[in-house]
Design a protein around this motif. Sequence first.
Motif, PDB file in Angstrom:
ATOM      1  N   LEU A   1      23.696 -41.150 -99.317  1.00 19.53           N
ATOM      2  CA  LEU A   1      24.321 -41.592 -98.066  1.00 19.53           C
ATOM      3  C   LEU A   1      23.304 -41.709 -96.926  1.00 19.53           C
ATOM      4  O   LEU A   1      23.430 -42.596 -96.079  1.00 19.53           O
ATOM      5  CB  LEU A   1      25.457 -40.638 -97.675  1.00 19.53           C
TER       6      LEU A   1
ATOM      7  N   SER B   1      20.147 -42.607 -97.304  1.00 16.80           N
ATOM      8  CA  SER B   1      19.424 -43.856 -97.593  1.00 16.80           C
ATOM      9  C   SER B   1      20.242 -45.059 -97.120  1.00 16.80           C
ATOM     10  O   SER B   1      19.722 -46.008 -96.526  1.00 16.80           O
ATOM     11  CB  SER B   1      19.189 -44.003 -99.098  1.00 16.80           C
ATOM     12  N   LEU B   2      21.540 -44.996 -97.437  1.00 19.09           N
ATOM     13  CA  LEU B   2      22.447 -46.079 -97.083  1.00 19.09           C
ATOM     14  C   LEU B   2      22.463 -46.286 -95.570  1.00 19.09           C
ATOM     15  O   LEU B   2      22.402 -47.415 -95.072  1.00 19.09           O
ATOM     16  CB  LEU B   2      23.841 -45.673 -97.572  1.00 19.09           C
ATOM     17  N   ASN B   3      22.517 -45.184 -94.836  1.00 17.88           N
ATOM     18  CA  ASN B   3      22.544 -45.286 -93.382  1.00 17.88           C
ATOM     19  C   ASN B   3      21.219 -45.767 -92.818  1.00 17.88           C
ATOM     20  O   ASN B   3      21.197 -46.532 -91.855  1.00 17.88           O
ATOM     21  CB  ASN B   3      22.978 -43.958 -92.770  1.00 17.88           C
ATOM     22  N   ARG B   4      20.111 -45.344 -93.419  1.00 21.91           N
ATOM     23  CA  ARG B   4      18.805 -45.876 -92.999  1.00 21.91           C
ATOM     24  C   ARG B   4      18.787 -47.392 -93.202  1.00 21.91           C
ATOM     25  O   ARG B   4      18.347 -48.146 -92.331  1.00 21.91           O
ATOM     26  CB  ARG B   4      17.683 -45.242 -93.839  1.00 21.91           C
ATOM     27  N   MET B   5      19.302 -47.838 -94.357  1.00 23.56           N
ATOM     28  CA  MET B   5      19.257 -49.260 -94.664  1.00 23.56           C
ATOM     29  C   MET B   5      20.143 -50.079 -93.735  1.00 23.56           C
ATOM     30  O   MET B   5      19.713 -51.086 -93.175  1.00 23.56           O
ATOM     31  CB  MET B   5      19.666 -49.475 -96.125  1.00 23.56           C
ATOM     32  N   TYR B   6      21.391 -49.672 -93.563  1.00 25.47           N
ATOM     33  CA  TYR B   6      22.292 -50.391 -92.658  1.00 25.47           C
ATOM     34  C   TYR B   6      21.701 -50.443 -91.243  1.00 25.47           C
ATOM     35  O   TYR B   6      21.709 -51.487 -90.593  1.00 25.47           O
ATOM     36  CB  TYR B   6      23.662 -49.701 -92.588  1.00 25.47           C
TER      37      TYR B   6
ATOM     38  N   TYR C   1      23.827 -40.723 -87.849  1.00 27.21           N
ATOM     39  CA  TYR C   1      24.691 -40.303 -88.956  1.00 27.21           C
ATOM     40  C   TYR C   1      24.393 -38.848 -89.224  1.00 27.21           C
ATOM     41  O   TYR C   1      23.230 -38.460 -89.348  1.00 27.21           O
ATOM     42  CB  TYR C   1      24.381 -41.145 -90.190  1.00 27.21           C
TER      43      TYR C   1
ATOM     44  N   GLU D   1      29.782 -37.382 -89.663  1.00 29.37           N
ATOM     45  CA  GLU D   1      29.892 -37.929 -88.303  1.00 29.37           C
ATOM     46  C   GLU D   1      29.002 -39.155 -88.160  1.00 29.37           C
ATOM     47  O   GLU D   1      27.831 -39.137 -88.526  1.00 29.37           O
ATOM     48  CB  GLU D   1      29.465 -36.863 -87.278  1.00 29.37           C
TER      49      GLU D   1
ATOM     50  N   LEU E   1      13.223 -47.143 -98.806  1.00 32.23           N
ATOM     51  CA  LEU E   1      14.360 -46.657 -98.017  1.00 32.23           C
ATOM     52  C   LEU E   1      15.303 -45.736 -98.792  1.00 32.23           C
ATOM     53  O   LEU E   1      16.155 -45.082 -98.207  1.00 32.23           O
ATOM     54  CB  LEU E   1      15.156 -47.826 -97.420  1.00 32.23           C
TER      55      LEU E   1
ATOM     56  N   ASN F   1      18.620 -50.181 -90.237  1.00 37.18           N
ATOM     57  CA  ASN F   1      17.446 -51.055 -90.173  1.00 37.18           C
ATOM     58  C   ASN F   1      17.830 -52.525 -90.187  1.00 37.18           C
ATOM     59  O   ASN F   1      17.195 -53.346 -89.527  1.00 37.18           O
ATOM     60  CB  ASN F   1      16.499 -50.777 -91.345  1.00 37.18           C
ATOM     61  N   ALA F   2      18.857 -52.867 -90.947  1.00 31.98           N
ATOM     62  CA  ALA F   2      19.282 -54.266 -91.020  1.00 31.98           C
ATOM     63  C   ALA F   2      19.902 -54.712 -89.693  1.00 31.98           C
ATOM     64  O   ALA F   2      19.708 -55.841 -89.256  1.00 31.98           O
ATOM     65  CB  ALA F   2      20.269 -54.457 -92.170  1.00 31.98           C
TER      66      ALA F   2
END
Lengths: 328, 328
Positions: free
Chosen positions: B127, B129-134, B271, A270, A327, B136-137
Amino acid sequence: MSIRIGILGYGNLGRGVECAIRQNPDMELAAVFTRRSPETVEILTDGVPVVKADAAKEWTDKIDVLIICGGSATDLPTQTPEYAKMFNVIDSFDTHARIPEHFANVDAAAKAGNKLGIISLGWDPGLFSLNRMYANAVLPQGNDYTFWGKGVSQGHSDAIRRIAGVKDARQYTIPVESSLEAVRNGENPQLTTREKHTRECFVVLEEGADAARVEEEIKTMPNYFDEYDTTVHFISEEELKKNHSGIPHGGFVLRSGKTGWNEENSHLIEYRLKLDSNPEFTSCVLVAYARAAYRMAKEGQTGARTIFDIPPAYLSAKSSEELRAHLL
Amino acid sequence: MSIRIGILGYGNLGRGVECAIRQNPDMELAAVFTRRSPETVEILTDGVPVVKADAAKEWTDKIDVLIICGGSATDLPTQTPEYAKMFNVIDSFDTHARIPEHFANVDAAAKAGNKLGIISLGWDPGLFSLNRMYANAVLPQGNDYTFWGKGVSQGHSDAIRRIAGVKDARQYTIPVESSLEAVRNGENPQLTTREKHTRECFVVLEEGADAARVEEEIKTMPNYFDEYDTTVHFISEEELKKNHSGIPHGGFVLRSGKTGWNEENSHLIEYRLKLDSNPEFTSCVLVAYARAAYRMAKEGQTGARTIFDIPPAYLSAKSSEELRAHLL
């Protein structure tokens, strides 16, 4: 050296981009381009020139990325290809059905100019698309759901304003909580239009207008309201200004999938956005992707790209080493 | 031609990868490698050989991507660099503090072998980590929150099992709902360990064991339980088997951020994963990234990568045209 950003078009989105640049220390606003008379456009940033859009071609060596902040209906289909010949560009083109055609036009123009363009950025299309794609790749067996809201639909608000006797209106799209819960519980429901969203309308009447007739016209309006459960509230102009002048939005992208040798296990992915300001959040996405466009163009990449093509690390001001250390 | 996948290590994760391959028609399982006696390992897929791990070097031209399904503590730090000399590899190395060192080792080995390796995949790291990165950007001004659960913590379950008088145990990590709501409401709370998660334990006692003493030992165990509100339930072995034999997990990554010239607007990006089977979902992520590794290696790319480096479209079996037309 900072990444020099240009803004083309100074409405809600352009102003949002200006605010977002201020939050990114590796970027600076170089100029705002407008089709209006530049002296009538007052921007927030001190010392940045407002320039007639026609004169943008004189700025090609002073701008690294141009963020085009026009509308999808008439502006972007011509503007993005036109400016992609001269600048690395970013846009938020959101007419889903016309994306392949727009992509082809921007791709040809950008290649001709040795520039890079990233199109259809924002949150839908944009971050919602990205999450649909990731979730589909990870869970190939499953169902997708997108719910929008709670948020203001400009199109539906405009539709109400066109009714005789209506002075002003604001329409909120609201996800049906019980349907959202059914999806979260892995029930994989087949949802009708009515079961996914409700519509709530706040309407200011002209003096003497017939409230019952207006309410009936709203609720039965084809495409906009007839397939939804719609609530209509009549309020004063003061109350509309006080409580409904924001532009909030958001929504949910869900994927419910199965794994296991006999698909015996269920999973839910989600993604949710809850946004006070739709244009300001959209602007933040555009600005992060402007950083990616800058880096990809520096590598010599040209042509059109979408959110699916961009390595995530290119969005971040942090180095790959920092990202891995902090991260990951 | 299908992407030929090898699996190294056939535990819960290896079996999950085998199941995931079955859901991806562009892939096939070529071989399973094991350090056990191959004849003792029974796999689910008909006609696929189980091979001694030592013999993997004879398979270099029959495998496109090797998914290494060992543990992070002792297996992956040596296995991934070793096999990255011979194969394009995927791993789920999850010891956050040692990722930079592991990355460097895999990078050197893969470059020496002209191969590509993607490390630290799964959902956290992965996934999440990816969401933290997106997030934050997109929202540079804001706060990050990660909550885990509700899910089984293997480490905490093992810690309970080491207490004298305990026959078996299962520990669930549970996010504190009120803290999650405070984050969602944009309150930006500063949360202590105790305010983020509670721990719920289901314990089977040896005959004659002192329940009160066991409960006290659990609740006061340093690092594992002493900083949490912990609940202990004593149940029968049958009940543990019946109701607590799954390996569910999941969690939430949230970023709460501000935009606007004076940071006057709030936004939430959330997420969430809700997983019936932690190893099977992790396996699905590994398999999607195996597709990316295959494509990147075909382009001649070598060395180590993380989830931050991979263009999203590389994960999908769909073409870029299909993605633009249907998922954007």
